[in-house]
Design an enzyme around this catalytic site. Structure first.
Site, PDB file in Angstrom:
ATOM      1  N   ASP A 392      46.941  34.988  31.321  1.00 55.06           N
ATOM      2  CA  ASP A 392      45.765  35.486  31.838  1.00 55.06           C
ATOM      3  C   ASP A 392      45.745  36.260  32.955  1.00 55.06           C
ATOM      4  O   ASP A 392      46.547  35.836  33.797  1.00 55.06           O
ATOM      5  CB  ASP A 392      44.359  34.520  31.373  1.00 55.06           C
ATOM      6  N   THR A 394      42.481  37.027  35.118  1.00 51.60           N
ATOM      7  CA  THR A 394      41.236  36.633  35.937  1.00 51.60           C
ATOM      8  C   THR A 394      41.490  35.164  36.057  1.00 51.60           C
ATOM      9  O   THR A 394      41.425  34.483  35.263  1.00 51.60           O
ATOM     10  CB  THR A 394      40.058  37.005  35.514  1.00 51.60           C
ATOM     11  N   GLU A 493      32.427  46.697  44.316  1.00 52.80           N
ATOM     12  CA  GLU A 493      31.342  47.375  44.661  1.00 52.80           C
ATOM     13  C   GLU A 493      30.614  46.293  45.848  1.00 52.80           C
ATOM     14  O   GLU A 493      30.261  46.824  46.959  1.00 52.80           O
ATOM     15  CB  GLU A 493      30.291  47.876  43.479  1.00 52.80           C
ATOM     16  N   ARG A 591      43.718  48.210  45.837  1.00 50.78           N
ATOM     17  CA  ARG A 591      42.817  48.982  44.750  1.00 50.78           C
ATOM     18  C   ARG A 591      42.213  50.125  45.592  1.00 50.78           C
ATOM     19  O   ARG A 591      41.225  49.963  46.252  1.00 50.78           O
ATOM     20  CB  ARG A 591      41.907  48.070  44.030  1.00 50.78           C
ATOM     21  N   GLY A 672      41.199  40.592  29.532  1.00 50.07           N
ATOM     22  CA  GLY A 672      39.881  41.355  29.090  1.00 50.07           C
ATOM     23  C   GLY A 672      39.383  42.474  29.777  1.00 50.07           C
ATOM     24  O   GLY A 672      38.564  43.171  29.507  1.00 50.07           O
ATOM     25  N   ASP A 673      40.436  42.544  31.055  1.00 48.56           N
ATOM     26  CA  ASP A 673      39.854  43.764  31.854  1.00 48.56           C
ATOM     27  C   ASP A 673      40.483  45.120  31.440  1.00 48.56           C
ATOM     28  O   ASP A 673      41.112  45.268  30.591  1.00 48.56           O
ATOM     29  CB  ASP A 673      40.432  43.374  33.407  1.00 48.56           C
ATOM     30  N   ASN A 815      48.834  28.455  36.812  1.00 51.07           N
ATOM     31  CA  ASN A 815      49.900  29.685  37.335  1.00 51.07           C
ATOM     32  C   ASN A 815      50.737  29.349  38.306  1.00 51.07           C
ATOM     33  O   ASN A 815      51.751  30.081  38.466  1.00 51.07           O
ATOM     34  CB  ASN A 815      48.842  30.692  37.352  1.00 51.07           C
TER      35      ASN A 815
END
Length: 1014
Positions: A392, A394, A493, A591, A672-673, A815
């Site tokens: 995964d 996130t 944001e 990013r 799922g992103d 992880n």
């Protein structure tokens, strides 16, 4: 009408609020969940059934039955039942321990407390006691207990905010809105207790993004969709309270429908041992048949001469029947050929390995004092045989913490210490923001030159942060004076607005028509005229505001590849410089986002607004017309600069991935992103690199499109006419018949595959799954984005089925585990020689005086073991047997490994060669990227969220308009999304898909005539 309650297949669900008697007639599942395999009553039969799937256990059970027959038994049944019971007991205890922890986890979830409306009062109930049809009260930061229909909330117009990370991996907040008729119930317990609406909806299913139903209440019908549902596993955020009606509970919730059942897992060693036991059993049968035939021949030719002296029973007078009985006797006598003790040794080894994992200091996380924990002892040895890792994103690869790291303003970069790149640690001094009383104390930045530029009031620097403070959809909450909390749908944001806040441009408050900033301590209010909302096609967001001087400004932020095409030609030199900075930022895995602005002319804007109002009321192609108008006004912008946000990785992720890649382990990310987010993380982790030959993106919406994209990708990798894998053969088998250059090519030529969730749904169909496996296994990296939990399970199952490989699926918290096998050799020596010692100890004990005294009938052969081992010929037989059995196999393995090396052998040779050459530091460094594969977009909120802001629906205190702009209306601040009463099952509700404000009469339904009149 009379309904059939006995139907076994649920075609539609009927739920009546506050009526348990009615709902119980349908036998719906309660809210109790179970992931454990056993209970007190089923443990023994189910566990024994699982254990007897091992052929050795089944064989010894049959052997025990045979030993109970006197005519064929030559050994006591005691010699078989003791080791069999010992093996079964050890395994049963281990399985029971594993299942006990599953029960504890289930108990922890089932006993969570929830406020349930029962008999007109809110009562604390355990989750497992919640029933379909109950009304539940949720409070901020609580998990949703079941699949609920949202009835009302503390927010205006029945809005609430949820986090769906448990369902789809996304941490940006989602908006849900209750029906107007139910939102009026508020938190009035009396009204909620009297609510008796009935919901007719779809049966339980695993579709997380779809819900269809109808609410029947007071002789009216109201349509329901997924936007009015709160699914189990979500977390309520930024909402003080809400009430919901339970539609699905327990195992019938969409979350549990996406979870696979706990099933028996067999490791490759278990399967190998079963296979070996089958061959050994076959060998035993052959030996028994040969010996039985020999006994029959001997009985006929020789044995009959002794019948007069050795009186046999009449039953065994036949030589053939004597041979038949002899066959079973030899099956019993030769039972030691079947290695039942091997299972005991393996179980003990697994238990020992699990403790070594728990004690391993290299896997101890000192910051949180967390050691590694082997929660099962069944699969430990599989860790060294893993070929595919499914992870995964996130919370697993990333910490989900966004940090404003660097920026470029008017061609100058900020964020690097001393003008060049320096590794930043926790001890690196931070910029002093004490000049700003409204700063966020958690914010850290290390380049003081940016603060100096702000203090010197450089116009473009101020405009840069003014844009960040105005162009967003964040809602502020000021709990105490100066204590600001930003409610952000997207963490990106939130990071940008927080950065503007610390540099002196504080977003303080907003109404549907205004935004108030504190610019270097001075309150400045901007009139918000329009929000040009984000969507996946535009990849940008813009706002149009009027500043206190009366100037019209358009501020825009978005993907650099999109914004650069809409800049004024005079920006060419600045665009080139900023693009170079973006390359540097993206090369570090940040990013990126471009920022631009535009001064608007009053007359041009008035004309544009008229066009926008007309397009927003169009009945045909509304979205296309609005998009064209947005495109029109977003031309000719002036570039301000770019931002760079770091999505913080978990500690050691790039290094761990580099080590795993060196071991030729393929890593797949299932998240799922959205696509851009997944690609950014891929570059940050060094899973995606610009020195790769090609990155394939599969995004087709139909089966034909997906098939074509996969075929094209396969041809690009293999070359035209070289469809090596069309026959469906396993890749490893194909390599055995090809030259070594093919293997080297798969190492040198690196490709990556990125596939979207809707495309994956088609690729997992039977017609396409083989080509998906072929293409994916040719790629070094595979990323599946926008996937559901069920699709994740299907992908893992697909690879296990087609590649017959050992796979490792990693979720949150698992992880950072590295594999270390340095101590295994010593452990194996200990257990191997220990097993021999225990064997001889048991052997001598069974032929001792002490055991004869206790069991004289079962162990009459005193001293046999000692006397046998005193004979030299016995040791010679043992030596010859060992040499004959072991040496041929060892020789065959050495020859086969030299002439026909397997994939594993080649990887082992590469690893040995790399160790001789020493560590390669370049494997652990991040590779810089070029602009062709730069981060595309660094923020995204839910599409249509801008309309919520401009309509005032998400404002806690709706404010009447004070604007003098002609299109404004005093009723605007009170506008709502009205749920119309309809006679069918569809809704004629008024919706506003644009981001600008328009009049809406909350007391009248909107009709086609009304829209045409407007």
């Amino acid at each position: 009408t009379k309904r059939n309650f006995s139907s076994t297949v649920e075609e539609e669900r009927h739920v009546r609020a506050n009526d348990r008697d009615y709902n119980e007639r349908f036998s719906y599942a309660d809210n109790h969940i179970k992931t454990a395999k056993y209970n007190v009553f089923t443990f023994l039969p189910i566990n024994l059934f699982e254990q007897f799937q091992r052929f050795a256990n089944a064989y010894f059970l049959v052997l025990l039955i045979l030993q109970l027959i006197p005519e064929i038994s030559s050994l006591s049944w005691f010699t078989t039942i003791v080791p069999l019971v010992l093996v079964l007991a050890i395994t049963a205890v281990k399985d029971a321990t594993d299942d006990y922890f599953r029960h504890k986890s289930d108990q922890q979830v089932n006993t969570r407390q929830s406020q349930v409306l029962i008999k007109g009062k809110l009562q604390n109930e355990k989750w497992m006691n919640v029933r379909v049809g109950d009304i539940i009260k949720l409070e901020n930061n609580q998990f949703v207990a079941a699949d609920l229909l949202l009835l009302s909330s503390s927010e205006p117009y029945g809005l609430c905010y949820i986090e769906t990370a448990e369902l789809d991996g996304e941490t940006n907040l989602k908006v849900r809105q209750a029906l107007t008729v139910t939102s009026d119930l508020g938190d009035d317990v009396a009204k909620l207790a009297d609510f008796n609406g009935e919901v007719i909806c779809e049966p339980p299913n695993n579709k997380l993004d779809k819900f269809t139903g109808t609410l029947f209440w007071k002789d009216n019908k109201y349509p329901l969709d997924n936007e009015k549902m709160l699914l189990r596993g979500c977390v309520l955020r930024n909402t003080e309270w809400c009430f919901g009606l339970v539609i699905f509970a327990g195992l019938q919730t969409k979350l549990m429908q996406n979870c696979g059942r706990t099933k028996l897992k067999r490791t490759s060693i278990d399967k190998l041992m079963n296979t070996l036991v089958l061959w050994i059993f076959g060998f035993l049968i052959c030996m028994g048949i040969i010996l039985a035939i020999g006994n029959t021949i001997w009985e006929q030719k020789v044995g009959s001469n002794f019948w007069e002296y050795l009186q046999w029973k009449e039953l065994t007078i036949s030589a053939v029947f004597s041979g038949f009985l002899t066959f079973w006797s030899y099956v019993i006598i030769l039972n030691t050929v079947v290695p039942i003790s091997l299972y005991v040794s393996v179980e003990v080894l697994r238990l020992g390995h699990s403790y070594f994992i728990n004690w391993d200091r290299r896997m101890y996380y000192s910051r949180k004092a967390t050691p590694a924990e082997a929660r099962t002892t069944t699969l430990n040895e599989e860790l060294g045989q893993v070929e595919f890792i499914f992870s995964d994103k996130t919370g697993t690869l990333t910490q989900n913490i966004m940090v404003f790291n660097k920026c470029s303003i008017n061609g100058k970069t900020y964020g690097m210490l001393f003008g060049h790149k320096v590794d930043i640690t926790e001890k690196t001094p931070c910029v002093d923001f004490s000049f700003n009383p409204l700063m966020d104390r958690k914010f850290r930045f290390h380049d003081s030159s940016l603060v100096e530029a702000i203090k010197l009031e450089e116009p473009l620097v101020q405009e840069f942060f003014r844009l960040l403070a105005l162009c967003h959809t964040i809602m502020p909450e000021e709990r105490n004076e100066g204590e600001l909390v930003y409610q952000a749908q997207s963490p990106d944001e939130g990071a940008l607005v927080t950065a503007a806040r610390n540099f002196g441009f504080v977003f303080r408050s907003r109404t549907p028509e205004t935004i108030t900033l504190y610019e270097m301590g001075q309150a400045v209010t901007y009139q918000l005229l329009a929000i040009l909302d984000f969507n996946n096609v535009r990849k940008r967001m813009s706002v149009i505001v009027r500043n206190p001087k009366g100037q019209l400004k358009l501020y825009s932020k978005g993907a650099d590849t999109i914004l650069f095409d809409r800049l004024d030609p005079s920006n060419e030199e600045l665009m080139f410089t900023t693009s170079e900075h973006l390359n540097e930022f993206a090369g570090e895995g940040l990013r990126t986002l471009a920022l631009a602005y535009k001064d608007l002319d009053e007359d041009v804007f008035d004309e544009w607004m008229k066009k926008l109002l007309f397009a927003s009321t169009a009945l045909d192609n509304r979205e296309e017309k609005l998009g064209a108008l947005y495109e029109e006004i977003e031309q000719g912008m002036m570039l301000l600069g770019a931002t760079a946000i770091e999505d913080k990785l978990q500690e050691g992720v790039p290094e761990t991935i580099a080590c795993l890649t060196l071991a030729n382990i393929k890593i797949w990310v299932l998240t799922g992103d959205k696509l851009e987010t997944a690609m950014n993380i891929g570059y940050s982790c060094n899973m995606l690199r610009d020195d790769m030959n090609e990155v394939f993106i599969i995004s087709g919406h139909t089966m034909v499109e997906v098939r074509q994209e996969l075929r094209m990708a396969k041809e690009r990798i293999m070359g035209p006419g070289k469809d090596k894998f069309s026959s469906g053969l396993d890749m490893e088998k194909t390599e055995l018949y090809s030259s070594d250059s093919v293997f080297e090519e798969t190492i040198i030529a690196e490709y990556a595959l990125i596939i979207n969730g809707h495309s994956l749904a088609h690729a997992l169909e039977a017609d396409l799954e083989q080509i998906l496996v072929d293409v994916a296994c040719l790629c070094k990296t595979v990323i599946c984005c926008r996937v559901t939990p069920l699709q994740k399970a299907l992908v893992v199952e697909l690879i296990k089925r087609h590649k017959r490989a050992v796979t490792l699926a990693i979720g949150d918290g698992a992880n950072d585990i590295g594999l270390d096998t340095n101590y295994w050799t010593a452990v194996n020596h200990f257990f191997i020689w220990g097993s021999l010692a225990v064997y001889f100890a048991i052997l001598f004990a069974m032929h001792s005086d002490g055991i004869f005294t206790i069991f004289p009938n079962q162990f009459p052969f005193i001293g046999t073991a000692r006397n046998s081992l005193n004979q030299k010929i016995v040791w010679l037989v043992i030596l010859l047997t060992t040499v004959v059995c072991i040496m041929p196999m060892v020789a065959v393995r050495f020859i086969k490994a030299d002439l026909y090396p397997t994939h594993t052998d080649k990887v082992r040779l590469l690893q040995q060669a790399s160790r001789r050459q020493g560590p390669q530091e370049q494997n652990f460094r991040r590779v810089r990227r070029t602009s062709s594969r730069r981060s595309a977009y660094a923020f995204a909120h839910q599409q249509g969220y801008g309309e919520l802001i401009t309509s005032g629906k998400n404002m806690k205190v709706p404010t009447a308009s004070t604007s003098t702009y002609p299109l404004s209306s005093p009723a605007r601040g009170n506008s709502v999304v009205k749920n119309s009463v309809v006679s069918g099952t569809t809704d004629a509700a008024e919706t506003n898909s644009t981001g600008f404000r328009r009049e809406s009469d909350q007391n009248q339904e909107v009709t086609v005539e009304d829209l045409e009149a407007r």
